[in-house]
Every structure is written in C-alpha cells, then in structure tokens.
Scaffold this motif. Structure first.
Motif, PDB file in Angstrom:
ATOM      1  N   GLY A 158      18.400 -17.984   7.561  1.00  0.00           N
ATOM      2  CA  GLY A 158      16.857 -17.383   6.402  1.00  0.00           C
ATOM      3  C   GLY A 158      15.104 -17.046   7.233  1.00  0.00           C
ATOM      4  N   GLY A 159      15.432 -18.176   7.292  1.00  0.00           N
ATOM      5  CA  GLY A 159      13.575 -18.254   7.066  1.00  0.00           C
ATOM      6  C   GLY A 159      13.324 -18.607   6.208  1.00  0.00           C
ATOM      7  N   MET A 160      12.106 -18.660   5.602  1.00  0.00           N
ATOM      8  CA  MET A 160      11.428 -18.752   4.233  1.00  0.00           C
ATOM      9  C   MET A 160      12.005 -18.656   2.428  1.00  0.00           C
ATOM     10  SD  MET A 160       7.686 -19.525   5.821  1.00  0.00           S
ATOM     11  CE  MET A 160       7.369 -20.605   3.814  1.00  0.00           C
ATOM     12  N   PHE A 161      12.338 -19.627   1.916  1.00  0.00           N
ATOM     13  CA  PHE A 161      12.770 -19.441   0.537  1.00  0.00           C
ATOM     14  C   PHE A 161      11.531 -19.382  -0.589  1.00  0.00           C
ATOM     15  CE2 PHE A 161      16.436 -19.068   3.157  1.00  0.00           C
ATOM     16  CZ  PHE A 161      16.696 -17.420   3.240  1.00  0.00           C
ATOM     17  N   LYS A 162      11.245 -18.457  -1.214  1.00  0.00           N
ATOM     18  CA  LYS A 162      10.654 -19.358  -2.512  1.00  0.00           C
ATOM     19  C   LYS A 162      11.488 -19.929  -3.069  1.00  0.00           C
ATOM     20  CE  LYS A 162       6.868 -18.112  -5.283  1.00  0.00           C
ATOM     21  NZ  LYS A 162       5.109 -16.569  -5.525  1.00  0.00           N
ATOM     22  N   VAL A 163      10.793 -20.994  -3.663  1.00  0.00           N
ATOM     23  CA  VAL A 163      11.228 -21.828  -5.156  1.00  0.00           C
ATOM     24  C   VAL A 163      11.077 -21.114  -6.216  1.00  0.00           C
ATOM     25  CG1 VAL A 163      11.858 -24.440  -5.803  1.00  0.00           C
ATOM     26  CG2 VAL A 163      11.312 -23.773  -3.095  1.00  0.00           C
ATOM     27  N   GLY A 164      12.201 -21.128  -7.327  1.00  0.00           N
ATOM     28  CA  GLY A 164      12.256 -20.953  -8.239  1.00  0.00           C
ATOM     29  C   GLY A 164      12.140 -19.282  -7.912  1.00  0.00           C
ATOM     30  N   THR A 165      11.413 -18.485  -7.252  1.00  0.00           N
ATOM     31  CA  THR A 165      11.741 -16.939  -7.192  1.00  0.00           C
ATOM     32  C   THR A 165      13.225 -17.116  -6.229  1.00  0.00           C
ATOM     33  OG1 THR A 165       9.092 -16.577  -7.940  1.00  0.00           O
ATOM     34  CG2 THR A 165      11.152 -15.084  -6.627  1.00  0.00           C
ATOM     35  N   ASP A 166      13.492 -17.051  -5.011  1.00  0.00           N
ATOM     36  CA  ASP A 166      14.462 -17.285  -4.342  1.00  0.00           C
ATOM     37  C   ASP A 166      15.575 -17.744  -4.620  1.00  0.00           C
ATOM     38  OD1 ASP A 166      12.499 -14.506  -3.076  1.00  0.00           O
ATOM     39  OD2 ASP A 166      11.517 -16.386  -1.903  1.00  0.00           O
ATOM     40  N   ILE A 167      15.137 -19.045  -4.225  1.00  0.00           N
ATOM     41  CA  ILE A 167      16.265 -20.072  -4.186  1.00  0.00           C
ATOM     42  C   ILE A 167      15.421 -20.640  -5.930  1.00  0.00           C
ATOM     43  CG2 ILE A 167      17.383 -19.917  -2.010  1.00  0.00           C
ATOM     44  CD1 ILE A 167      15.668 -22.749  -1.303  1.00  0.00           C
ATOM     45  N   ALA A 168      17.140 -21.415  -6.398  1.00  0.00           N
ATOM     46  CA  ALA A 168      16.712 -22.468  -7.656  1.00  0.00           C
ATOM     47  C   ALA A 168      16.430 -24.091  -6.757  1.00  0.00           C
ATOM     48  CB  ALA A 168      17.978 -22.553  -8.858  1.00  0.00           C
ATOM     49  N   PRO A 169      15.722 -24.553  -7.329  1.00  0.00           N
ATOM     50  CA  PRO A 169      15.742 -26.365  -7.182  1.00  0.00           C
ATOM     51  C   PRO A 169      17.202 -27.165  -6.965  1.00  0.00           C
ATOM     52  CG  PRO A 169      14.211 -25.818  -9.316  1.00  0.00           C
ATOM     53  CD  PRO A 169      14.648 -24.298  -8.652  1.00  0.00           C
ATOM     54  N   GLY A 170      17.105 -27.817  -6.916  1.00  0.00           N
ATOM     55  CA  GLY A 170      18.467 -28.601  -6.240  1.00  0.00           C
ATOM     56  C   GLY A 170      18.528 -29.267  -5.317  1.00  0.00           C
ATOM     57  N   THR A 171      19.898 -29.869  -4.821  1.00  0.00           N
ATOM     58  CA  THR A 171      20.784 -30.718  -3.469  1.00  0.00           C
ATOM     59  C   THR A 171      21.352 -29.774  -3.377  1.00  0.00           C
ATOM     60  OG1 THR A 171      20.739 -32.739  -4.768  1.00  0.00           O
ATOM     61  CG2 THR A 171      22.057 -32.708  -2.786  1.00  0.00           C
ATOM     62  N   TYR A 172      20.997 -29.289  -1.392  1.00  0.00           N
ATOM     63  CA  TYR A 172      21.946 -27.902  -0.770  1.00  0.00           C
ATOM     64  C   TYR A 172      22.719 -28.929  -0.427  1.00  0.00           C
ATOM     65  CZ  TYR A 172      19.799 -24.370  -3.516  1.00  0.00           C
ATOM     66  OH  TYR A 172      18.906 -23.297  -4.060  1.00  0.00           O
ATOM     67  N   LYS A 173      24.225 -28.232   0.307  1.00  0.00           N
ATOM     68  CA  LYS A 173      24.444 -28.853   1.732  1.00  0.00           C
ATOM     69  C   LYS A 173      24.619 -27.801   2.649  1.00  0.00           C
ATOM     70  CE  LYS A 173      28.180 -31.576   1.425  1.00  0.00           C
ATOM     71  NZ  LYS A 173      28.953 -32.305   0.524  1.00  0.00           N
ATOM     72  N   SER A 174      24.550 -28.440   4.266  1.00  0.00           N
ATOM     73  CA  SER A 174      24.739 -27.233   4.779  1.00  0.00           C
ATOM     74  C   SER A 174      25.713 -28.226   5.913  1.00  0.00           C
ATOM     75  CB  SER A 174      23.425 -26.949   5.789  1.00  0.00           C
ATOM     76  OG  SER A 174      23.642 -26.489   7.330  1.00  0.00           O
ATOM     77  N   SER A 175      26.534 -27.546   6.363  1.00  0.00           N
ATOM     78  CA  SER A 175      28.089 -27.979   7.275  1.00  0.00           C
ATOM     79  C   SER A 175      27.909 -27.283   8.722  1.00  0.00           C
ATOM     80  CB  SER A 175      29.407 -29.017   6.153  1.00  0.00           C
ATOM     81  OG  SER A 175      28.728 -28.366   4.758  1.00  0.00           O
ATOM     82  N   GLY A 176      28.790 -28.089   9.398  1.00  0.00           N
ATOM     83  CA  GLY A 176      29.081 -27.072  10.767  1.00  0.00           C
ATOM     84  C   GLY A 176      27.592 -27.282  11.224  1.00  0.00           C
TER      85      GLY A 176
END
Length: 230
Positions: A158-176
């Motif tokens: 998806g490109g760039m995401f603004k933290v706190g506005t587009d996505i929440a802070p936290g731990t993320y996982k990407s698989s495959g």
C-alpha cells in the motif's frame, strides 16, 4: 525496483541498511495516536479515514481539491508552497517524484526521490527549488492537524501510512513473503532524506515490526498484508 529518470538515492536491494533509504523513501510530520476502537479495520493505498477501502482506488481523495497535478515540474515557493502533500491510488508502480535544489537536471541536484506504489507522502522544504512528479495521481495538501480513525491492518503493497492517522501504533505481522521483495520502513518524516529513516528491512518469510507512537510514517512495498498483533 526501477527508477524513472534518476537512480534512487541510497537504494537498498536485498539487504538491510539502517538509516539508508530504499528505492522508496519516507516523509515528514507526526500525528501519533492509539487504536482505541478495538476493531480490526484495514488500511490500504486506496483508503478513507477509518480504514475503509475504496473499490477502485480513484475515490480515495474524493471531496478533496488537488493541490497540483501528478505530471510536471513545479517551482517551490511560486508554483507550490512548502508543506506536506499526498498522492494515492498509484497502482502501476510508474509514479516517480523528486525534490531538487535547482533546475539543472544534474544528478547532484537531487535532494530525494522515490518510485511509488499505492500512497506516498512528501514534505517540501522552504529551501527546495523544484519538485518533479511523473505519472502520479494528483497531489493533495495534507492538513497537519487532520485526524483519522487509525486502522489495525494494512495492504502490504500500500505504500506509506501516517502513524496515528492511517494506522495505529503497535506490533504488526506480515506472512507469506516468499522472497526478499518485501520491504518495510519506519520513518520520522516525509522529506525522503536518508536521515529520516529510523529502521528498515528486506524480508523473506514472516515479518514482525513494532511501530511506535513516535514514528511519523510506515512504508510497506511488496509484502503480504499486515495485521496488528499487539
């Protein structure tokens, strides 16, 4: 990761270089927050506040007036003002932008550049002289005080995401992720300068990253979709 016109500054191909930008760069401006909704909303390159997806991507900036077009050379200070801008819905990987200190076209005039898939933010500084945009969707001005409903999952390409506005802070996982084409980047700004990168990685297999509330943006290219785990 091919560039249009000029080679990406400090390009990373298949290796991790902390503090050095890959073929895709970061951006300026912080607006951090937390995910208090508890809902598994999803953010993508074609997203609206609250993480809602648009079916075609072209409606992502619906209702917002374009600041300037996605093709052309613009003089900073006269054609366009310094500030942070966003382009979204770039689906073919052909969008290219460039900040320059003059209009000579020389390689050493390039301050920062990027090839974009999905969404990109860029901050133009008062000292910039020229901004070049090729094959991008229209750019819109970003209100630094704008708020959104941060999502807890996102498109891995998806490109760039603004933290706190587009996505929440936290731990993320990407698989495959089957090869090293998955690239992620945490940044403290949107200038695209190499010193804006806080951390980055090229990933094969499963990727896990902790996005903090003090991060400004998170960039993801060629990865499997990300989901917040903590």
């Amino acid at each position: 990761m091919g560039m249009k016109g000029k080679i990406a500054l400090g390009a990373v191909v298949g290796v991790v270089v902390i503090g050095v930008v890959s073929a895709n760069a970061g951006s300026d401006g912080k607006d951090a927050g937390s995910d208090s909704s508890g809902k598994d909303s999803s953010a993508s390159a074609a997203h609206q506040p609250g993480g809602k997806k648009d079916s075609g991507g072209a409606k992502a900036a619906e209702g917002k007036k374009a600041a300037f077009g996605g093709n052309g050379d613009y003089q900073v200070g006269s054609d366009i003002k310094p500030g942070t801008y966003r382009t979204t819905g770039n689906t073919d990987g052909m969008c290219y932008w460039e900040r320059a200190k003059d209009a000579s076209g020389d390689m050493d005039s390039v301050l920062a550049n990027d090839n974009v898939t999905g969404t990109s933010y860029v901050t133009l500084k008062a000292g910039d002289k020229l901004f070049k945009s090729t094959d991008c969707k229209d750019w819109e001005a970003v209100d630094p005080k704008a708020k959104g409903t941060p999502a807890s999952s996102m498109d891995g390409d998806g490109g760039m995401f603004k933290v706190g506005t587009d996505i929440a802070p936290g731990t993320y996982k990407s698989s495959g992720n089957k090869d090293d084409s998955c690239y992620w980047e945490r940044t403290k700004g949107a200038s695209g300068d190499t010193d804006s990168v806080l951390a980055n990685d090229n990933v094969a297999g499963t990727a896990v990253v902790a996005i903090t509330s003090t991060d400004a943006y998170f960039k993801t290219t060629g990865c499997g979709d990300w989901k917040k785990t903590a």
